[in-house]
Design a protein around this motif. Structure first.
Motif, PDB file in Angstrom:
ATOM      1  N   GLU A 242       9.098  -8.718  10.923  1.00  0.00           N
ATOM      2  CA  GLU A 242       8.704  -7.354  10.571  1.00  0.00           C
ATOM      3  C   GLU A 242       9.033  -6.419  11.736  1.00  0.00           C
ATOM      4  O   GLU A 242       8.951  -6.830  12.903  1.00  0.00           O
ATOM      5  CB  GLU A 242       7.205  -7.331  10.256  1.00  0.00           C
ATOM      6  CG  GLU A 242       6.710  -5.999   9.751  1.00  0.00           C
ATOM      7  CD  GLU A 242       5.434  -6.132   8.926  1.00  0.00           C
ATOM      8  OE1 GLU A 242       4.472  -6.687   9.447  1.00  0.00           O
ATOM      9  OE2 GLU A 242       5.408  -5.661   7.764  1.00  0.00           O
TER      10      GLU A 242
ATOM     11  N   LEU B 167       9.648   4.218   2.057  1.00  0.00           N
ATOM     12  CA  LEU B 167       8.537   3.570   1.359  1.00  0.00           C
ATOM     13  C   LEU B 167       8.931   3.053  -0.027  1.00  0.00           C
ATOM     14  O   LEU B 167       8.183   2.303  -0.647  1.00  0.00           O
ATOM     15  CB  LEU B 167       7.342   4.523   1.269  1.00  0.00           C
ATOM     16  CG  LEU B 167       6.625   4.734   2.616  1.00  0.00           C
ATOM     17  CD1 LEU B 167       5.651   5.903   2.534  1.00  0.00           C
ATOM     18  CD2 LEU B 167       5.898   3.466   3.051  1.00  0.00           C
TER      19      LEU B 167
ATOM     20  N   ARG C 159       8.416  -2.393   8.278  1.00  0.00           N
ATOM     21  CA  ARG C 159       9.262  -2.987   7.238  1.00  0.00           C
ATOM     22  C   ARG C 159       9.468  -4.463   7.543  1.00  0.00           C
ATOM     23  O   ARG C 159       9.844  -4.827   8.656  1.00  0.00           O
ATOM     24  CB  ARG C 159      10.619  -2.298   7.160  1.00  0.00           C
ATOM     25  CG  ARG C 159      11.480  -2.852   6.009  1.00  0.00           C
ATOM     26  CD  ARG C 159      12.827  -2.192   5.939  1.00  0.00           C
ATOM     27  NE  ARG C 159      12.676  -0.744   5.895  1.00  0.00           N
ATOM     28  CZ  ARG C 159      13.539   0.113   6.440  1.00  0.00           C
ATOM     29  NH1 ARG C 159      14.609  -0.325   7.060  1.00  0.00           N
ATOM     30  NH2 ARG C 159      13.332   1.401   6.364  1.00  0.00           N
TER      31      ARG C 159
ATOM     32  N   THR D 139      -4.334   0.236   4.538  1.00  0.00           N
ATOM     33  CA  THR D 139      -3.550   0.793   3.438  1.00  0.00           C
ATOM     34  C   THR D 139      -2.162   0.167   3.467  1.00  0.00           C
ATOM     35  O   THR D 139      -1.526   0.135   4.506  1.00  0.00           O
ATOM     36  CB  THR D 139      -3.396   2.313   3.611  1.00  0.00           C
ATOM     37  OG1 THR D 139      -4.685   2.867   3.834  1.00  0.00           O
ATOM     38  CG2 THR D 139      -2.784   2.937   2.384  1.00  0.00           C
ATOM     39  N   LEU D 140      -1.736  -0.315   2.342  1.00  0.00           N
ATOM     40  CA  LEU D 140      -0.415  -0.918   2.301  1.00  0.00           C
ATOM     41  C   LEU D 140       0.522  -0.081   1.450  1.00  0.00           C
ATOM     42  O   LEU D 140       0.103   0.470   0.443  1.00  0.00           O
ATOM     43  CB  LEU D 140      -0.484  -2.324   1.712  1.00  0.00           C
ATOM     44  CG  LEU D 140      -1.302  -3.341   2.493  1.00  0.00           C
ATOM     45  CD1 LEU D 140      -1.301  -4.665   1.764  1.00  0.00           C
ATOM     46  CD2 LEU D 140      -0.726  -3.506   3.887  1.00  0.00           C
ATOM     47  N   GLY D 141       1.800   0.017   1.890  1.00  0.00           N
ATOM     48  CA  GLY D 141       2.783   0.690   1.062  1.00  0.00           C
ATOM     49  C   GLY D 141       3.245  -0.249  -0.030  1.00  0.00           C
ATOM     50  O   GLY D 141       2.784  -1.382  -0.073  1.00  0.00           O
TER      51      GLY D 141
ATOM     52  N   THR E 109       8.347  -2.423   2.808  1.00  0.00           N
ATOM     53  CA  THR E 109       7.859  -1.356   3.696  1.00  0.00           C
ATOM     54  C   THR E 109       6.380  -1.119   3.427  1.00  0.00           C
ATOM     55  O   THR E 109       5.939  -1.097   2.273  1.00  0.00           O
ATOM     56  CB  THR E 109       8.642  -0.054   3.464  1.00  0.00           C
ATOM     57  OG1 THR E 109      10.029  -0.341   3.591  1.00  0.00           O
ATOM     58  CG2 THR E 109       8.264   1.003   4.492  1.00  0.00           C
ATOM     59  N   ARG E 110       5.617  -0.968   4.465  1.00  0.00           N
ATOM     60  CA  ARG E 110       4.186  -0.706   4.315  1.00  0.00           C
ATOM     61  C   ARG E 110       3.735   0.254   5.408  1.00  0.00           C
ATOM     62  O   ARG E 110       4.443   0.444   6.402  1.00  0.00           O
ATOM     63  CB  ARG E 110       3.369  -1.996   4.375  1.00  0.00           C
ATOM     64  CG  ARG E 110       3.379  -2.656   5.738  1.00  0.00           C
ATOM     65  CD  ARG E 110       2.714  -4.024   5.707  1.00  0.00           C
ATOM     66  NE  ARG E 110       2.813  -4.645   7.034  1.00  0.00           N
ATOM     67  CZ  ARG E 110       1.795  -4.795   7.866  1.00  0.00           C
ATOM     68  NH1 ARG E 110       0.602  -4.369   7.548  1.00  0.00           N
ATOM     69  NH2 ARG E 110       1.962  -5.367   9.038  1.00  0.00           N
ATOM     70  N   TYR E 111       2.584   0.827   5.205  1.00  0.00           N
ATOM     71  CA  TYR E 111       2.048   1.720   6.217  1.00  0.00           C
ATOM     72  C   TYR E 111       0.566   1.458   6.365  1.00  0.00           C
ATOM     73  O   TYR E 111      -0.069   0.841   5.489  1.00  0.00           O
ATOM     74  CB  TYR E 111       2.294   3.192   5.834  1.00  0.00           C
ATOM     75  CG  TYR E 111       1.579   3.628   4.598  1.00  0.00           C
ATOM     76  CD1 TYR E 111       2.136   3.395   3.340  1.00  0.00           C
ATOM     77  CD2 TYR E 111       0.343   4.244   4.672  1.00  0.00           C
ATOM     78  CE1 TYR E 111       1.467   3.778   2.189  1.00  0.00           C
ATOM     79  CE2 TYR E 111      -0.336   4.632   3.522  1.00  0.00           C
ATOM     80  CZ  TYR E 111       0.239   4.390   2.288  1.00  0.00           C
ATOM     81  OH  TYR E 111      -0.434   4.747   1.151  1.00  0.00           O
ATOM     82  N   CYS E 112       0.036   1.915   7.463  1.00  0.00           N
ATOM     83  CA  CYS E 112      -1.395   1.799   7.704  1.00  0.00           C
ATOM     84  C   CYS E 112      -1.872   3.091   8.340  1.00  0.00           C
ATOM     85  O   CYS E 112      -1.201   3.628   9.225  1.00  0.00           O
ATOM     86  CB  CYS E 112      -1.642   0.619   8.641  1.00  0.00           C
ATOM     87  SG  CYS E 112      -3.372   0.399   9.069  1.00  0.00           S
TER      88      CYS E 112
END
Ligand SMILES: CC(C)(COP(=O)(O)OP(=O)(O)OC[C@H]1O[C@@H](n2cnc3c(N)ncnc32)[C@H](O)[C@@H]1OP(=O)(O)O)[C@@H](O)C(=O)NCCC(=O)NCCS
Length: 162
Positions: free
Chosen positions: A77, A40, A71, A2-4, A45-48
């Motif tokens: 990163e 976000l 980020r 999952t990407l932000g 910025t991304r999340y997993c």
């Protein structure tokens, strides 16, 4: 993976669920919902998320076990937050999540990954296994709820392009 940025409020709920159960209060490391949602909104910025069954980007109805928040800027990163709920620890989920984050960073042309951790955090063993090394020490950087101070270790992973 999952990407932000998070356009999905459900994912924010799931990140906060892991956050609430994963960080010992005495270290003051957990972020509040506003801090996460604001971060976000920032470019890069991304999340997993990782599910209890080890799936990356688990669908909303599956139990979530952990998350990473990152980020990036140019080819660097920072791993801002990384956690697995206590009941799911020690099963390789943290390693799977970190491995996926590194592979994804590599695929996007990131060449250096940074993180900051308090000295003696057991997570250091996991980071070392992936090749992170300490490149700097910030003495007495973290202030615990008890007033005690702990050093921060700045760590770096050089990602070799594949
Ligand atoms: C760090 C963390 C994400 C690891 O998750 P995990 O699912 O248990 O990770 P894994 O099962 O893949 O691997 C754990 C490995 O790291 C070490 N480790 C990491 N955190 C540990 C902890 N809290 N207690 C004991 N060992 C830990 C173990 O030695 C283990 O190595 P081993 O498999 O050789 O025994 C999890 O412990 C956590 O959420 N900790 C609290 C939040 C935190 O400190 N995050 C890092 C901030 S810098």
């Amino acid at each position: 993976m999952t990407l932000g940025p998070a356009d999905n409020g459900d994912d924010l709920d799931r990140i906060m669920e892991v956050m609430a159960g994963s960080f010992a209060p005495e270290y003051g490391e957990a972020w509040n919902r506003r801090q996460v949602s604001d971060s976000l909104l920032l470019a890069g910025t991304r999340y997993c998320l990782i599910g209890a069954d080890g799936s990356l980007a688990p669908p909303g109805e599956d139990p979530v076990a952990g998350f990473a928040l990152l980020r990036s800027m140019f080819d660097e990163e920072e791993l801002l937050l990384f956690a697995v709920l206590p009941q799911y620890r020690g099963k390789g989920l943290g390693a799977a999540l970190l491995g996926a984050v590194i592979a994804d960073a590599n695929a996007r042309g990131i060449s250096r990954l940074f993180l900051e951790m308090r000295r003696n955090n057991p997570a250091g063993k996991l980071y070392a296994r992936f090749g992170f090394r300490t490149i700097g020490i910030r003495p007495r950087y973290y202030r615990l709820a008890s007033g005690e101070r702990l050093d921060a270790l700045s760590q770096e992973l050089i990602i070799t392009a594949k």
